[in-house]
Write a protein that holds these residues in place. Structure first.
Motif, PDB file in Angstrom:
ATOM      1  N   HIS A   1      19.732  32.198  32.422  1.00  0.00           N
ATOM      2  CA  HIS A   1      20.214  31.231  31.433  1.00  0.00           C
ATOM      3  C   HIS A   1      19.498  29.897  31.668  1.00  0.00           C
ATOM      4  CE1 HIS A   1      22.933  28.527  29.330  1.00  0.00           C
ATOM      5  NE2 HIS A   1      23.335  29.602  28.660  1.00  0.00           N
ATOM      6  N   PRO A   2      19.142  29.188  30.602  1.00  0.00           N
ATOM      7  CA  PRO A   2      18.437  27.905  30.765  1.00  0.00           C
ATOM      8  C   PRO A   2      19.189  26.901  31.647  1.00  0.00           C
ATOM      9  CG  PRO A   2      18.287  28.631  28.505  1.00  0.00           C
ATOM     10  CD  PRO A   2      19.220  29.575  29.190  1.00  0.00           C
ATOM     11  N   ALA A   3      20.516  26.929  31.624  1.00  0.00           N
ATOM     12  CA  ALA A   3      21.279  26.007  32.479  1.00  0.00           C
ATOM     13  C   ALA A   3      21.082  26.349  33.955  1.00  0.00           C
ATOM     14  CB  ALA A   3      22.763  26.058  32.111  1.00  0.00           C
ATOM     15  N   VAL A   4      20.982  27.622  34.271  1.00  0.00           N
ATOM     16  CA  VAL A   4      20.727  28.051  35.648  1.00  0.00           C
ATOM     17  C   VAL A   4      19.334  27.601  36.069  1.00  0.00           C
ATOM     18  CG1 VAL A   4      20.425  30.053  37.152  1.00  0.00           C
ATOM     19  CG2 VAL A   4      22.316  29.992  35.508  1.00  0.00           C
ATOM     20  N   LEU A   5      18.366  27.793  35.189  1.00  0.00           N
ATOM     21  CA  LEU A   5      16.998  27.360  35.491  1.00  0.00           C
ATOM     22  C   LEU A   5      16.942  25.849  35.693  1.00  0.00           C
ATOM     23  CD1 LEU A   5      14.999  29.591  32.995  1.00  0.00           C
ATOM     24  CD2 LEU A   5      15.201  29.887  35.475  1.00  0.00           C
ATOM     25  N   ALA A   6      17.651  25.105  34.856  1.00  0.00           N
ATOM     26  CA  ALA A   6      17.656  23.645  34.981  1.00  0.00           C
ATOM     27  C   ALA A   6      18.223  23.217  36.329  1.00  0.00           C
ATOM     28  CB  ALA A   6      18.467  23.026  33.846  1.00  0.00           C
ATOM     29  N   ARG A   7      19.290  23.878  36.766  1.00  0.00           N
ATOM     30  CA  ARG A   7      19.886  23.548  38.064  1.00  0.00           C
ATOM     31  C   ARG A   7      18.918  23.874  39.196  1.00  0.00           C
ATOM     32  NH1 ARG A   7      21.945  26.091  41.994  1.00  0.00           N
ATOM     33  NH2 ARG A   7      22.103  28.095  40.954  1.00  0.00           N
ATOM     34  N   LEU A   8      18.242  25.011  39.102  1.00  0.00           N
ATOM     35  CA  LEU A   8      17.286  25.399  40.138  1.00  0.00           C
ATOM     36  C   LEU A   8      16.097  24.441  40.196  1.00  0.00           C
ATOM     37  CD1 LEU A   8      17.320  29.269  39.664  1.00  0.00           C
ATOM     38  CD2 LEU A   8      18.075  28.017  41.710  1.00  0.00           C
ATOM     39  N   VAL A   9      15.577  24.053  39.036  1.00  0.00           N
ATOM     40  CA  VAL A   9      14.452  23.107  39.005  1.00  0.00           C
ATOM     41  C   VAL A   9      14.881  21.769  39.607  1.00  0.00           C
ATOM     42  CG1 VAL A   9      12.949  21.751  37.486  1.00  0.00           C
ATOM     43  CG2 VAL A   9      13.248  24.211  37.092  1.00  0.00           C
ATOM     44  N   GLU A  10      16.072  21.308  39.247  1.00  0.00           N
ATOM     45  CA  GLU A  10      16.576  20.046  39.789  1.00  0.00           C
ATOM     46  C   GLU A  10      16.728  20.133  41.313  1.00  0.00           C
ATOM     47  OE1 GLU A  10      20.588  17.297  39.556  1.00  0.00           O
ATOM     48  OE2 GLU A  10      20.131  18.649  37.898  1.00  0.00           O
ATOM     49  N   GLU A  11      17.284  21.234  41.783  1.00  0.00           N
ATOM     50  CA  GLU A  11      17.449  21.395  43.221  1.00  0.00           C
ATOM     51  C   GLU A  11      16.092  21.483  43.925  1.00  0.00           C
ATOM     52  OE1 GLU A  11      19.885  23.965  46.536  1.00  0.00           O
ATOM     53  OE2 GLU A  11      20.113  24.497  44.430  1.00  0.00           O
ATOM     54  N   TYR A  12      15.147  22.192  43.327  1.00  0.00           N
ATOM     55  CA  TYR A  12      13.808  22.275  43.901  1.00  0.00           C
ATOM     56  C   TYR A  12      13.207  20.869  44.046  1.00  0.00           C
ATOM     57  CZ  TYR A  12       8.840  22.850  44.421  1.00  0.00           C
ATOM     58  OH  TYR A  12       7.546  22.737  44.871  1.00  0.00           O
ATOM     59  N   GLU A  13      13.340  20.066  43.011  1.00  0.00           N
ATOM     60  CA  GLU A  13      12.778  18.715  43.048  1.00  0.00           C
ATOM     61  C   GLU A  13      13.433  17.872  44.136  1.00  0.00           C
ATOM     62  OE1 GLU A  13      13.260  17.594  38.958  1.00  0.00           O
ATOM     63  OE2 GLU A  13      11.375  18.557  38.367  1.00  0.00           O
TER      64      GLU A  13
ATOM     65  N   ARG B   1      11.055  27.835  29.212  1.00  0.00           N
ATOM     66  CA  ARG B   1      12.288  28.459  28.720  1.00  0.00           C
ATOM     67  C   ARG B   1      13.364  27.430  28.427  1.00  0.00           C
ATOM     68  NH1 ARG B   1      12.976  33.665  32.658  1.00  0.00           N
ATOM     69  NH2 ARG B   1      10.900  34.504  32.309  1.00  0.00           N
ATOM     70  N   MET B   2      13.462  26.404  29.277  1.00  0.00           N
ATOM     71  CA  MET B   2      14.457  25.356  29.043  1.00  0.00           C
ATOM     72  C   MET B   2      14.135  24.609  27.748  1.00  0.00           C
ATOM     73  SD  MET B   2      15.123  24.082  33.016  1.00  0.00           S
ATOM     74  CE  MET B   2      14.015  22.736  32.817  1.00  0.00           C
ATOM     75  N   GLY B   3      12.844  24.328  27.535  1.00  0.00           N
ATOM     76  CA  GLY B   3      12.436  23.650  26.299  1.00  0.00           C
ATOM     77  C   GLY B   3      12.665  24.508  25.078  1.00  0.00           C
ATOM     78  N   ALA B   4      12.392  25.800  25.185  1.00  0.00           N
ATOM     79  CA  ALA B   4      12.619  26.706  24.061  1.00  0.00           C
ATOM     80  C   ALA B   4      14.104  26.805  23.740  1.00  0.00           C
ATOM     81  CB  ALA B   4      12.043  28.092  24.372  1.00  0.00           C
ATOM     82  N   ALA B   5      14.939  26.803  24.766  1.00  0.00           N
ATOM     83  CA  ALA B   5      16.382  26.860  24.539  1.00  0.00           C
ATOM     84  C   ALA B   5      16.859  25.596  23.857  1.00  0.00           C
ATOM     85  CB  ALA B   5      17.114  27.069  25.859  1.00  0.00           C
ATOM     86  N   TRP B   6      16.325  24.455  24.268  1.00  0.00           N
ATOM     87  CA  TRP B   6      16.703  23.192  23.659  1.00  0.00           C
ATOM     88  C   TRP B   6      16.304  23.176  22.184  1.00  0.00           C
ATOM     89  CZ3 TRP B   6      14.032  19.070  21.442  1.00  0.00           C
ATOM     90  CH2 TRP B   6      14.786  17.940  21.218  1.00  0.00           C
TER      91      TRP B   6
END
Length: 77
Positions: A5-17, A61-66
């Motif tokens: 899910h894009p929200a999961v990806l967003a959380r992972l990207v944020e945590e990675y950063e 994927r996050m951009g496509a979902a948005w």
């Protein structure tokens, strides 16, 4: 292939950063392990083998979902 899910990806990207920033202090080993875990999870979630490709895929994927949410049939004007 299962897609995260894009929200999961967003959380992972944020945590990675957050955990990929240079750290000072005694928590370095914990952060290094967490970084390895996040990199692995991002790669598995995006079907890639390296972090650069995983980040690019996740952001795409996050951009496509948005775009789907804002341009879809139920978009709010």
């Amino acid at each position: 292939m299962l897609m995260a899910h894009p929200a999961v990806l967003a959380r992972l990207v944020e945590e990675y950063e957050m955990v990929s920033q240079p750290q000072v202090g005694g928590r370095r080993e914990l952060l290094r392990q967490r970084l390895e875990d996040v990199v692995y999870t991002l790669c598995v979630s995006t079907g890639t083998r390296d972090i650069d490709a995983a980040l690019a895929s996740a952001r795409e994927r996050m951009g496509a979902a948005w775009l789907t949410v804002t341009d879809g049939p139920q978009a709010v004007a």
